[in-house]
Structure formats: structure tokens, C-alpha cells
Design a protein around this motif. Sequence first.
Motif, PDB file in Angstrom:
ATOM      1  N   UNK A   1       1.030  -1.575   0.053  1.00  0.00           N
ATOM      2  CA  UNK A   1      -0.274   0.479   0.449  1.00  0.00           C
ATOM      3  C   UNK A   1       0.731   1.465  -0.049  1.00  0.00           C
ATOM      4  N   UNK A   2       0.173   2.269  -0.855  1.00  0.00           N
ATOM      5  CA  UNK A   2       1.806   2.892  -0.995  1.00  0.00           C
ATOM      6  C   UNK A   2       1.447   4.521   0.556  1.00  0.00           C
ATOM      7  N   UNK A   3       1.857   4.780   1.037  1.00  0.00           N
ATOM      8  CA  UNK A   3       1.509   5.704   2.104  1.00  0.00           C
ATOM      9  C   UNK A   3       1.393   7.255   2.328  1.00  0.00           C
ATOM     10  N   UNK A   4       1.476   7.421   1.256  1.00  0.00           N
ATOM     11  CA  UNK A   4       1.568   8.650   0.533  1.00  0.00           C
ATOM     12  C   UNK A   4       0.140   9.564   1.288  1.00  0.00           C
ATOM     13  N   UNK A   5      -0.534   9.317   1.317  1.00  0.00           N
ATOM     14  CA  UNK A   5      -1.999   9.575   2.164  1.00  0.00           C
ATOM     15  C   UNK A   5      -1.669  10.197   3.533  1.00  0.00           C
ATOM     16  N   UNK A   6      -0.659   9.344   4.483  1.00  0.00           N
ATOM     17  CA  UNK A   6      -0.146   9.547   4.755  1.00  0.00           C
ATOM     18  C   UNK A   6       0.009  11.631   5.529  1.00  0.00           C
ATOM     19  N   UNK A   7       1.101  11.969   3.951  1.00  0.00           N
ATOM     20  CA  UNK A   7       1.438  13.227   4.026  1.00  0.00           C
ATOM     21  C   UNK A   7       0.318  13.795   3.999  1.00  0.00           C
ATOM     22  N   UNK A   8      -1.057  13.281   3.803  1.00  0.00           N
ATOM     23  CA  UNK A   8      -2.288  14.565   3.975  1.00  0.00           C
ATOM     24  C   UNK A   8      -2.203  14.803   5.622  1.00  0.00           C
ATOM     25  N   UNK A   9      -1.896  14.548   6.494  1.00  0.00           N
ATOM     26  CA  UNK A   9      -2.307  14.866   7.727  1.00  0.00           C
ATOM     27  C   UNK A   9      -1.105  15.739   9.078  1.00  0.00           C
ATOM     28  N   UNK A  10      -1.303  16.239   9.433  1.00  0.00           N
ATOM     29  CA  UNK A  10      -1.055  17.302   9.335  1.00  0.00           C
ATOM     30  C   UNK A  10      -0.554  16.997  11.414  1.00  0.00           C
ATOM     31  N   UNK A  11       0.688  16.135  11.047  1.00  0.00           N
ATOM     32  CA  UNK A  11       1.029  15.882  12.235  1.00  0.00           C
ATOM     33  C   UNK A  11       1.847  17.253  13.659  1.00  0.00           C
ATOM     34  N   UNK A  12       1.130  17.122  14.780  1.00  0.00           N
ATOM     35  CA  UNK A  12       1.902  17.924  15.581  1.00  0.00           C
ATOM     36  C   UNK A  12       3.934  18.295  15.580  1.00  0.00           C
ATOM     37  N   UNK A  13       3.972  19.148  16.146  1.00  0.00           N
ATOM     38  CA  UNK A  13       4.992  19.273  16.591  1.00  0.00           C
ATOM     39  C   UNK A  13       6.076  17.712  16.937  1.00  0.00           C
ATOM     40  N   UNK A  14       4.728  16.992  17.465  1.00  0.00           N
ATOM     41  CA  UNK A  14       5.972  15.574  18.184  1.00  0.00           C
ATOM     42  C   UNK A  14       5.059  14.809  17.253  1.00  0.00           C
ATOM     43  N   UNK A  15       4.907  15.040  15.964  1.00  0.00           N
ATOM     44  CA  UNK A  15       4.610  13.772  15.399  1.00  0.00           C
ATOM     45  C   UNK A  15       3.658  12.790  15.530  1.00  0.00           C
ATOM     46  N   UNK A  16       2.132  14.155  15.773  1.00  0.00           N
ATOM     47  CA  UNK A  16       1.205  12.712  16.073  1.00  0.00           C
ATOM     48  C   UNK A  16       0.044  13.371  16.050  1.00  0.00           C
ATOM     49  N   UNK A  17      -1.107  12.951  15.689  1.00  0.00           N
ATOM     50  CA  UNK A  17      -2.537  13.678  15.837  1.00  0.00           C
ATOM     51  C   UNK A  17      -3.503  12.757  16.975  1.00  0.00           C
ATOM     52  N   UNK A  18      -4.402  13.678  16.971  1.00  0.00           N
ATOM     53  CA  UNK A  18      -5.859  12.667  18.272  1.00  0.00           C
ATOM     54  C   UNK A  18      -6.266  12.074  17.474  1.00  0.00           C
ATOM     55  N   UNK A  19      -6.567  11.091  18.073  1.00  0.00           N
ATOM     56  CA  UNK A  19      -7.560   9.834  17.067  1.00  0.00           C
ATOM     57  C   UNK A  19      -8.861   9.341  18.326  1.00  0.00           C
ATOM     58  N   UNK A  20      -9.446   9.850  17.241  1.00  0.00           N
ATOM     59  CA  UNK A  20     -11.428   9.925  18.039  1.00  0.00           C
ATOM     60  C   UNK A  20     -11.533   7.831  18.459  1.00  0.00           C
TER      61      UNK A  20
END
Length: 130
Positions: A1-20
Motif C-alpha cells: 500500500x502506498x503511504x503517501x496518503x499519510x502526508x495529508x495529515x497535519x501532525x503536531x510538533x511531536x509527530x502525533x495526531x489525536x484519534x477519536x
Amino acid sequence: MNDSWLDAVKWNSDGLVPAIAQEAGSGKVLTLAWMNREALAATAQEGRAVYWSRSRRKLWRKGEESGHVQAVKDIRLDCDNDAVLLVVEQKGGIACHTGRERCFYQQLQGDRWVTVEPVIKSEQEIYGKK
């Protein structure tokens, strides 16, 4: 699976994103956790919720110790690309490490937080400790 879709996520300064995590059947919000790029990629690949544990500083596959796995039915990204929604089937009906259905079990009543949801299974029963 090509992981370029992950580039659209705006990761915070710690490289994290909140997930609900939201229960597919009831629509209830079960928990809020954090994901790094590796966790989100693993979640998509494995079809189960994989989070980043900030306290343990490692990937955490939901249910790896408790058996309360979150089977992922849908993954959504919000309009600002800075929050992820996982629509899940919560195995065992318990999402919270306290043994409750969900982590949001405290309700503000006046000027204090009140526990309004019961423990389904004790931490001792789930983890064999405490």
C-alpha cells in the motif's frame, strides 16, 4: 500500500495526531488517543486500532493486554486534516482501561466531576493486577 496518503495529515510538533474512537453501532465516543505516522499506517493495514502510547513511548495495539480490541470499520480525517476518527467495533464492550464501556464516564455536575457510568469488569479481572 502506498503511504503517501499519510502526508495529508497535519501532525503536531511531536509527530502525533489525536484519534477519536467511535463505536460503529451506537455512535458513542469511546476514547481519545494519539497516533504517529507508524500507528496510523498500521491501523489501516491491520484493520485494528493501533495507537502511540505517550507514556510508554511505543506503539500500542488496543487490546493487546486486555483483549478489548477495536476492529476498525472506517477511518476519517477531519476538515483541517489534524484529527482522525476511527469508527470501530469494540470487542468485549469495554474500551477504557478502568473496565468501563468508554473513557468518557465522568460528567460535570455543577462544580464537580461525577462518575456516571459503571465498571463492567474490574482492572484486576482484566489485567490481573492492582
